[in-house]
Design a protein around this motif. Structure first.
Motif, PDB file in Angstrom:
ATOM      1  N   ASP A  22       0.844  -1.164  -0.165  1.00 48.49           N
ATOM      2  CA  ASP A  22       0.004  -0.001   0.094  1.00 48.49           C
ATOM      3  C   ASP A  22       0.867   1.302   0.087  1.00 48.49           C
ATOM      4  OD1 ASP A  22      -2.523  -1.481  -0.026  1.00 48.49           O
ATOM      5  OD2 ASP A  22      -2.885  -0.994   1.942  1.00 48.49           O
ATOM      6  N   SER A  23       1.835   1.304   0.744  1.00 50.54           N
ATOM      7  CA  SER A  23       2.864   2.404   0.830  1.00 50.54           C
ATOM      8  C   SER A  23       3.583   2.553  -0.657  1.00 50.54           C
ATOM      9  CB  SER A  23       3.802   2.276   1.841  1.00 50.54           C
ATOM     10  OG  SER A  23       3.545   2.209   3.213  1.00 50.54           O
ATOM     11  N   PHE A  24       3.805   1.599  -1.177  1.00 52.68           N
ATOM     12  CA  PHE A  24       4.499   1.665  -2.536  1.00 52.68           C
ATOM     13  C   PHE A  24       3.568   2.313  -3.624  1.00 52.68           C
ATOM     14  CE2 PHE A  24       5.919   0.111  -6.659  1.00 52.68           C
ATOM     15  CZ  PHE A  24       7.248   0.605  -6.749  1.00 52.68           C
ATOM     16  N   ALA A  25       2.255   1.767  -3.550  1.00 48.99           N
ATOM     17  CA  ALA A  25       1.368   2.376  -4.356  1.00 48.99           C
ATOM     18  C   ALA A  25       1.144   3.883  -4.184  1.00 48.99           C
ATOM     19  CB  ALA A  25      -0.015   1.527  -4.243  1.00 48.99           C
ATOM     20  N   VAL A  26       0.982   4.167  -2.826  1.00 45.61           N
ATOM     21  CA  VAL A  26       0.473   5.612  -2.639  1.00 45.61           C
ATOM     22  C   VAL A  26       2.110   6.223  -2.953  1.00 45.61           C
ATOM     23  CG1 VAL A  26       0.069   7.393  -1.013  1.00 45.61           C
ATOM     24  CG2 VAL A  26      -0.790   5.230  -0.809  1.00 45.61           C
ATOM     25  N   TYR A  27       3.323   5.890  -2.762  1.00 43.13           N
ATOM     26  CA  TYR A  27       4.246   6.419  -3.177  1.00 43.13           C
ATOM     27  C   TYR A  27       4.440   6.819  -4.576  1.00 43.13           C
ATOM     28  CZ  TYR A  27       8.868   7.062  -5.240  1.00 43.13           C
ATOM     29  OH  TYR A  27      10.161   7.307  -6.213  1.00 43.13           O
ATOM     30  N   MET A  28       4.128   5.563  -5.596  1.00 42.22           N
ATOM     31  CA  MET A  28       4.176   6.039  -6.808  1.00 42.22           C
ATOM     32  C   MET A  28       2.937   6.769  -7.201  1.00 42.22           C
ATOM     33  SD  MET A  28       6.295   3.795  -8.682  1.00 42.22           S
ATOM     34  CE  MET A  28       5.682   3.298 -10.142  1.00 42.22           C
ATOM     35  N   LYS A  29       1.893   6.898  -7.002  1.00 43.91           N
ATOM     36  CA  LYS A  29       0.877   7.881  -7.138  1.00 43.91           C
ATOM     37  C   LYS A  29       1.346   9.363  -6.864  1.00 43.91           C
ATOM     38  CE  LYS A  29      -3.550   6.463  -6.894  1.00 43.91           C
ATOM     39  NZ  LYS A  29      -4.922   6.291  -6.118  1.00 43.91           N
ATOM     40  N   ASN A  64      -0.947  -6.750  -6.780  1.00 44.75           N
ATOM     41  CA  ASN A  64      -1.961  -8.044  -6.146  1.00 44.75           C
ATOM     42  C   ASN A  64      -1.919  -7.924  -4.822  1.00 44.75           C
ATOM     43  OD1 ASN A  64      -2.272  -9.153  -8.640  1.00 44.75           O
ATOM     44  ND2 ASN A  64      -0.206 -10.240  -8.611  1.00 44.75           N
ATOM     45  N   LEU A  65      -1.296  -7.082  -4.215  1.00 48.38           N
ATOM     46  CA  LEU A  65      -1.097  -7.079  -2.664  1.00 48.38           C
ATOM     47  C   LEU A  65      -1.984  -5.704  -2.147  1.00 48.38           C
ATOM     48  CD1 LEU A  65       2.314  -8.034  -1.758  1.00 48.38           C
ATOM     49  CD2 LEU A  65       0.413  -9.418  -1.235  1.00 48.38           C
ATOM     50  N   SER A  66      -2.159  -4.601  -2.991  1.00 44.03           N
ATOM     51  CA  SER A  66      -2.628  -3.465  -2.684  1.00 44.03           C
ATOM     52  C   SER A  66      -4.124  -3.315  -3.332  1.00 44.03           C
ATOM     53  CB  SER A  66      -1.751  -2.463  -3.085  1.00 44.03           C
ATOM     54  OG  SER A  66      -2.447  -0.982  -2.674  1.00 44.03           O
ATOM     55  N   SER A  67      -4.759  -2.495  -2.665  1.00 45.22           N
ATOM     56  CA  SER A  67      -6.125  -2.288  -3.262  1.00 45.22           C
ATOM     57  C   SER A  67      -6.279  -0.700  -3.667  1.00 45.22           C
ATOM     58  CB  SER A  67      -7.248  -2.405  -1.982  1.00 45.22           C
ATOM     59  OG  SER A  67      -6.820  -1.390  -0.906  1.00 45.22           O
ATOM     60  N   ILE A  68      -5.127  -0.100  -3.624  1.00 44.53           N
ATOM     61  CA  ILE A  68      -4.996   1.154  -4.073  1.00 44.53           C
ATOM     62  C   ILE A  68      -4.534   1.252  -5.677  1.00 44.53           C
ATOM     63  CG2 ILE A  68      -3.312   3.412  -4.093  1.00 44.53           C
ATOM     64  CD1 ILE A  68      -3.078   2.411  -1.041  1.00 44.53           C
ATOM     65  N   LYS A  69      -5.200   1.969  -6.313  1.00 47.55           N
ATOM     66  CA  LYS A  69      -5.099   1.787  -7.855  1.00 47.55           C
ATOM     67  C   LYS A  69      -4.029   2.910  -8.121  1.00 47.55           C
ATOM     68  CE  LYS A  69      -7.850  -1.643  -7.946  1.00 47.55           C
ATOM     69  NZ  LYS A  69      -7.291  -2.864  -7.671  1.00 47.55           N
ATOM     70  N   ASP A  70      -3.767   2.905  -9.494  1.00 45.96           N
ATOM     71  CA  ASP A  70      -2.999   4.038 -10.121  1.00 45.96           C
ATOM     72  C   ASP A  70      -3.675   5.102 -10.244  1.00 45.96           C
ATOM     73  OD1 ASP A  70      -0.852   1.801 -10.497  1.00 45.96           O
ATOM     74  OD2 ASP A  70      -1.223   1.686 -12.681  1.00 45.96           O
ATOM     75  N   GLY A  71      -2.867   6.178 -10.314  1.00 47.99           N
ATOM     76  CA  GLY A  71      -3.158   7.483 -10.703  1.00 47.99           C
ATOM     77  C   GLY A  71      -3.747   7.804 -11.858  1.00 47.99           C
ATOM     78  N   ASP A  72      -4.517   8.704 -12.229  1.00 42.94           N
ATOM     79  CA  ASP A  72      -4.847   9.230 -13.678  1.00 42.94           C
ATOM     80  C   ASP A  72      -4.448  10.814 -13.745  1.00 42.94           C
ATOM     81  OD1 ASP A  72      -5.754  10.124 -15.882  1.00 42.94           O
ATOM     82  OD2 ASP A  72      -8.136   9.604 -15.329  1.00 42.94           O
ATOM     83  N   PRO A  73      -3.335  10.785 -14.588  1.00 36.02           N
ATOM     84  CA  PRO A  73      -2.803  12.181 -14.946  1.00 36.02           C
ATOM     85  C   PRO A  73      -3.706  13.331 -15.489  1.00 36.02           C
ATOM     86  CG  PRO A  73      -2.148  10.732 -16.369  1.00 36.02           C
ATOM     87  CD  PRO A  73      -2.736   9.859 -15.578  1.00 36.02           C
ATOM     88  N   HIS A 104       4.198  10.296  -6.421  1.00 35.26           N
ATOM     89  CA  HIS A 104       5.307  11.093  -7.274  1.00 35.26           C
ATOM     90  C   HIS A 104       4.746  11.520  -8.436  1.00 35.26           C
ATOM     91  CE1 HIS A 104       9.864  10.465  -7.798  1.00 35.26           C
ATOM     92  NE2 HIS A 104       9.273  11.466  -8.352  1.00 35.26           N
ATOM     93  N   GLY A 105       3.718  10.507  -9.089  1.00 28.67           N
ATOM     94  CA  GLY A 105       3.164  10.721 -10.451  1.00 28.67           C
ATOM     95  C   GLY A 105       2.385  12.121 -10.461  1.00 28.67           C
ATOM     96  N   TYR A 106       1.594  12.230  -9.385  1.00 28.64           N
ATOM     97  CA  TYR A 106       0.709  13.502  -9.371  1.00 28.64           C
ATOM     98  C   TYR A 106       1.746  14.667  -9.197  1.00 28.64           C
ATOM     99  CZ  TYR A 106      -3.867  10.953  -9.447  1.00 28.64           C
ATOM    100  OH  TYR A 106      -4.695  10.436  -9.749  1.00 28.64           O
TER     101      TYR A 106
END
Length: 160
Positions: A28-35, A89-98, A37-39
């Protein structure tokens, strides 16, 4: 060469249990980090610089925490997950939309931090039940960071 026995006061079952919960926190932390950073890269509008800077502060903190969480999993004798598909597969957090506007980005990130907060709380409970004070301490610090990030985003959006 044979592996050394791990003797830290936790049983193998306790270590596996805690590592499983830490893996969820890491994903979950990695997913929020990626999102985040993208935002940070894609945010736009009249508040660009302020939001760009805020998101950078948050993703830099999360980046350091990812390593701490993964290293704790390893210290427990388990392998840390790796790879985008594994994390997805481990996170329920989805990718962001730019294409989203700044307000929508911040609202989404705020909700994502709330997801990480819930994941941290569940992991803290598990680590506490298993007597893993080191993991409880690490996760308590991460819980506080994500609560602060959610508050900052909520306040930036005009909420309490």
């Amino acid at each position: 060469m044979t592996a050394a026995t791990i003797n830290t006061g936790l049983t193998k079952a306790e270590r596996v249990d805690v590592a499983r919960e830490l893996t969820k926190v890491l994903a979950d932390s990695f997913a929020v980090y990626m999102k985040t950073h993208g935002y940070h890269w894609n945010v736009r509008g009249p508040e660009f610089f302020t939001l760009h800077t805020l998101l950078e502060q948050q993703y830099r903190d999360m980046w350091e925490a990812l390593d701490e969480i993964a290293e704790r999993i390893r210290a427990l004798g388990e392998f840390a997950p790796q790879g985008y598909a594994t994390f997805a597969n481990l996170s329920s957090i989805k990718d962001g939309d730019p294409d989203k506007d700044a307000t929508a980005m911040l609202k989404e990130l705020m909700k994502d931090h709330e997801t990480v907060i819930a994941t941290c709380r569940a992991a803290i409970e598990s680590a506490d039940e298993d007597g893993d004070d080191v993991t409880v301490d690490l996760l308590t610090q991460r819980l506080g960071a994500h609560e602060k990030f959610a508050w900052m985003l909520r306040s930036t959006l005009g909420g309490r």
